[in-house]
Design a protein around this motif. Sequence first.
Motif, PDB file in Angstrom:
ATOM      1  N   TYR A   1       7.604   3.915  -3.920  1.00  0.00           N
ATOM      2  CA  TYR A   1       6.365   4.665  -3.782  1.00  0.00           C
ATOM      3  C   TYR A   1       6.804   5.831  -2.711  1.00  0.00           C
ATOM      4  CZ  TYR A   1       3.440   1.622  -6.653  1.00  0.00           C
ATOM      5  OH  TYR A   1       2.826   0.924  -7.643  1.00  0.00           O
ATOM      6  N   ALA A   2       7.746   5.658  -1.841  1.00  0.00           N
ATOM      7  CA  ALA A   2       7.840   6.524  -0.888  1.00  0.00           C
ATOM      8  C   ALA A   2       8.322   7.888  -1.353  1.00  0.00           C
ATOM      9  CB  ALA A   2       8.644   5.975   0.177  1.00  0.00           C
ATOM     10  N   ASN A   3       9.103   7.659  -2.384  1.00  0.00           N
ATOM     11  CA  ASN A   3       9.708   8.902  -3.117  1.00  0.00           C
ATOM     12  C   ASN A   3       8.873   9.480  -4.257  1.00  0.00           C
ATOM     13  OD1 ASN A   3      12.067   9.726  -1.823  1.00  0.00           O
ATOM     14  ND2 ASN A   3      13.253   7.804  -2.756  1.00  0.00           N
TER      15      ASN A   3
ATOM     16  N   GLY B   1      20.079   5.055  12.511  1.00  0.00           N
ATOM     17  CA  GLY B   1      21.408   5.350  13.328  1.00  0.00           C
ATOM     18  C   GLY B   1      21.212   6.069  14.341  1.00  0.00           C
ATOM     19  N   VAL B   2      22.197   6.461  14.907  1.00  0.00           N
ATOM     20  CA  VAL B   2      22.402   7.318  16.172  1.00  0.00           C
ATOM     21  C   VAL B   2      22.484   8.798  16.059  1.00  0.00           C
ATOM     22  CG1 VAL B   2      22.770   5.530  17.816  1.00  0.00           C
ATOM     23  CG2 VAL B   2      24.794   6.720  16.807  1.00  0.00           C
ATOM     24  N   GLY B   3      22.928   8.778  14.603  1.00  0.00           N
ATOM     25  CA  GLY B   3      23.396  10.381  14.138  1.00  0.00           C
ATOM     26  C   GLY B   3      22.264  10.916  13.721  1.00  0.00           C
ATOM     27  N   ALA B   4      22.391  12.408  13.425  1.00  0.00           N
ATOM     28  CA  ALA B   4      21.332  13.533  12.719  1.00  0.00           C
ATOM     29  C   ALA B   4      20.912  13.069  11.400  1.00  0.00           C
ATOM     30  CB  ALA B   4      21.925  14.673  12.685  1.00  0.00           C
ATOM     31  N   ASP B   5      20.211  11.802  11.207  1.00  0.00           N
ATOM     32  CA  ASP B   5      19.982  11.347  10.031  1.00  0.00           C
ATOM     33  C   ASP B   5      18.961  11.869   9.027  1.00  0.00           C
ATOM     34  OD1 ASP B   5      17.816  10.588  12.097  1.00  0.00           O
ATOM     35  OD2 ASP B   5      17.320   8.823  10.679  1.00  0.00           O
ATOM     36  N   MET B   6      18.081  12.915   9.490  1.00  0.00           N
ATOM     37  CA  MET B   6      17.081  13.423   8.617  1.00  0.00           C
ATOM     38  C   MET B   6      17.478  14.717   8.166  1.00  0.00           C
ATOM     39  SD  MET B   6      13.977  12.352  11.164  1.00  0.00           S
ATOM     40  CE  MET B   6      12.516  12.984  10.034  1.00  0.00           C
ATOM     41  N   PHE B   7      17.432  14.849   6.870  1.00  0.00           N
ATOM     42  CA  PHE B   7      17.785  15.981   6.037  1.00  0.00           C
ATOM     43  C   PHE B   7      17.145  15.991   4.742  1.00  0.00           C
ATOM     44  CE2 PHE B   7      21.467  13.141   6.246  1.00  0.00           C
ATOM     45  CZ  PHE B   7      21.582  12.956   4.992  1.00  0.00           C
ATOM     46  N   GLY B   8      16.083  15.326   4.385  1.00  0.00           N
ATOM     47  CA  GLY B   8      15.171  15.569   3.397  1.00  0.00           C
ATOM     48  C   GLY B   8      15.593  14.740   2.257  1.00  0.00           C
ATOM     49  N   GLN B   9      16.442  13.665   2.598  1.00  0.00           N
ATOM     50  CA  GLN B   9      16.808  12.801   1.491  1.00  0.00           C
ATOM     51  C   GLN B   9      16.226  11.967   0.893  1.00  0.00           C
ATOM     52  OE1 GLN B   9      17.437  12.291   4.735  1.00  0.00           O
ATOM     53  NE2 GLN B   9      18.758  10.642   5.558  1.00  0.00           N
ATOM     54  N   ILE B  10      15.422  11.350   1.514  1.00  0.00           N
ATOM     55  CA  ILE B  10      14.194  10.321   1.022  1.00  0.00           C
ATOM     56  C   ILE B  10      13.125  10.540   1.489  1.00  0.00           C
ATOM     57  CG2 ILE B  10      15.958   8.712   0.083  1.00  0.00           C
ATOM     58  CD1 ILE B  10      15.658   7.036   2.682  1.00  0.00           C
ATOM     59  N   GLY B  11      11.810  10.039   1.016  1.00  0.00           N
ATOM     60  CA  GLY B  11      10.536  10.137   1.343  1.00  0.00           C
ATOM     61  C   GLY B  11      10.365  10.088   2.766  1.00  0.00           C
TER      62      GLY B  11
ATOM     63  N   SER C   1       0.763  -1.075   0.055  1.00  0.00           N
ATOM     64  CA  SER C   1      -0.181   0.035   0.121  1.00  0.00           C
ATOM     65  C   SER C   1       0.902   1.098  -0.116  1.00  0.00           C
ATOM     66  CB  SER C   1      -0.886   0.179   1.337  1.00  0.00           C
ATOM     67  OG  SER C   1      -0.220   0.098   2.369  1.00  0.00           O
ATOM     68  N   THR C   2       0.384   2.545  -0.353  1.00  0.00           N
ATOM     69  CA  THR C   2       1.059   3.724  -0.249  1.00  0.00           C
ATOM     70  C   THR C   2       0.248   4.579  -0.194  1.00  0.00           C
ATOM     71  OG1 THR C   2       3.020   4.721  -1.431  1.00  0.00           O
ATOM     72  CG2 THR C   2       0.921   3.891  -2.818  1.00  0.00           C
ATOM     73  N   THR C   3       0.849   5.938   0.163  1.00  0.00           N
ATOM     74  CA  THR C   3      -0.060   7.252   0.086  1.00  0.00           C
ATOM     75  C   THR C   3       0.258   8.247  -0.889  1.00  0.00           C
ATOM     76  OG1 THR C   3      -0.062   6.956   2.680  1.00  0.00           O
ATOM     77  CG2 THR C   3      -0.583   9.068   1.802  1.00  0.00           C
ATOM     78  N   ALA C   4      -0.464   9.037  -1.268  1.00  0.00           N
ATOM     79  CA  ALA C   4      -0.259  10.032  -2.097  1.00  0.00           C
ATOM     80  C   ALA C   4      -0.858  11.329  -1.424  1.00  0.00           C
ATOM     81  CB  ALA C   4      -1.174   9.601  -3.528  1.00  0.00           C
ATOM     82  N   ALA C   5       0.184  12.393  -1.117  1.00  0.00           N
ATOM     83  CA  ALA C   5      -0.377  13.407  -0.327  1.00  0.00           C
ATOM     84  C   ALA C   5      -0.840  14.561  -1.194  1.00  0.00           C
ATOM     85  CB  ALA C   5       0.807  13.953   0.247  1.00  0.00           C
ATOM     86  N   ALA C   6      -0.351  14.755  -2.484  1.00  0.00           N
ATOM     87  CA  ALA C   6      -0.734  15.580  -3.502  1.00  0.00           C
ATOM     88  C   ALA C   6      -1.901  15.162  -4.386  1.00  0.00           C
ATOM     89  CB  ALA C   6       0.357  15.908  -4.410  1.00  0.00           C
ATOM     90  N   SER C   7      -2.784  16.150  -4.767  1.00  0.00           N
ATOM     91  CA  SER C   7      -3.783  15.852  -5.852  1.00  0.00           C
ATOM     92  C   SER C   7      -3.064  15.600  -7.305  1.00  0.00           C
ATOM     93  CB  SER C   7      -4.703  16.940  -5.927  1.00  0.00           C
ATOM     94  OG  SER C   7      -5.777  16.778  -6.909  1.00  0.00           O
ATOM     95  N   LEU C   8      -3.426  14.460  -7.679  1.00  0.00           N
ATOM     96  CA  LEU C   8      -2.390  14.114  -8.776  1.00  0.00           C
ATOM     97  C   LEU C   8      -3.169  12.994  -9.929  1.00  0.00           C
ATOM     98  CD1 LEU C   8      -1.063  11.014  -8.206  1.00  0.00           C
ATOM     99  CD2 LEU C   8       0.225  12.409  -6.902  1.00  0.00           C
TER     100      LEU C   8
END
Length: 534
Positions: A127-129, A452-462, A77-84
């Motif tokens: 689908y996430a991306n 991981g334990v580091g600062a891992d979120m910077f908009g790289q993947i969905g 399953s997946t999600t579509a946030a935008a109208s498309l």
Amino acid sequence: MDFLQLSNITFAMVNPIRLLPFLPLALGASTAKPTADHCTSFGASLNLPNTKVLHTTHLPGNQTFSLPGADSTCDQSTTAAASLCRLSLVVNTTTSSQVQMELWLPDDWSGRTSVVGNGGLNGCIDYANLNYLSSYNFAVVGSNNGHNGTGGAPFLNAPEVITDFAWRAIHTESDMVKEIVKRYYGKKQKKAYYVGCSTGGRQGFKSAQDFPEDFDGILAGAPAFDFNHLLGWSGILSRYNGAPSGKPIIGKELLAEVGKDIISQCDMIDGVKDGIIDHPDQCIYRPEAMLCSETKKDLCLTPQQAEVIRRIFEPIYGMDGKLLYPRYEPGADFGGYATMTFSGDLFQYALDWAKYVVYNNTSYTGSDYGLQTIAAADALNPGNISTWKQDLSAFSTRGGKVISYHGRADPLIPSGNSARYYDGVVRTMGQSKVSEFYRLFMAPGMGHCGGGVGADMFGQIGRLQTGIPKDKEHNILLALIDWVENGKAPEQITGTKIVNETVEAQRVHCPYPGKSVLLKGGDWRKAGSWKCVA
């Protein structure tokens, strides 16, 4: 092999089949927002060479839906946030191969297109991306990379399927999305982007190396380039720990204890006690510290086990004595993804690649997996998959930009390999030239593509962008867009660590070979306490 080209779409055909004529642009020069009716009628009337439309659906936004018929190893399953407009189709790349694609065409289109990559050996649509890029108003396409599922069985005696996996699926998607947006919106794209991690990272660099006209901007994480050697390295590490017997020499619990000991030995090399080894290349781990003794009998290493650990943290050299692949990096987790390597079974992708591609032998068990297997893969280089060209002049000359990123605690693909590739490009092209179009960001403490334990979120993947600021300082995708479209190269990216929906820490990630250093007296949990130094 014959190459047939019509309009923007190029298909490599072993035995060319009849090509259908292109229809005129669906919307002419109109700039009106597409309607739901236009979406459904567009799919019904779309007429492209070697292409079959499977279904067309308009989604109103913020909708989660199932994916009937999807392979059991892929998203259900997946999600579509935008109208498309969701367009699903199959493209015959040759008479013996085909690629299934999904195009998500947002009602509010930015004028940008994107192709998203894949992972592992898989034929799973990302689908996430698709959701992530379309939420930023990209017209975006993803595919099954020429086969279904996450295993290598579809490659058996199927060279054209391997070629789709190696490069042709992405190249075809690039052409397809550009042609379809021109028809759907009545105008061509302004800029074309690529987004992917792991195998997706390799696919991005393959495009820069061999198809420099395809993309204006490439975001390539933890690239699986030097592909044959990467899988060979993974298989050999598995062998060190008892594969393919199914009985690991060092079990999961003891490996976890080794991981803790590595942190205790090397955490303070960077002067910050934060549970993160910022620069694993500086850590020379001594497994002998965990040897069993009269007073230490639980969760300790035998001499044989200590030798296994020592070998894991050494590079692999070929039969000619030349470096094949960098070492497993201290600080990388021995749990999670690492269980694919150290479970006592042969790393599955390495086994599948040898069984179904290199040897074409379904009875191959991997019992003799070793340097000779890597040599055989090198000699074959199936589909020209290695992806190790270090002259990116054509991509640079046309104005392309590439941002790569890699977690310094990646258990599947060591970040040292990204550094090795970057250094090779610099030797080939010169540092000043490379700095004009190529950035590599190292993320201390981050695992494979994230986690991981580091600062891992910077908009790289969905799946790793919820909760972070939507600006170019915190989002590497937006930083790439700014570089491509405004000429402003990113000098740092702020990563965020979120635990239980709360920001636990932030720090800046720096372009290699620079590194982030904690300011004297600074709080390591705050981004402002870090600065990039050469």
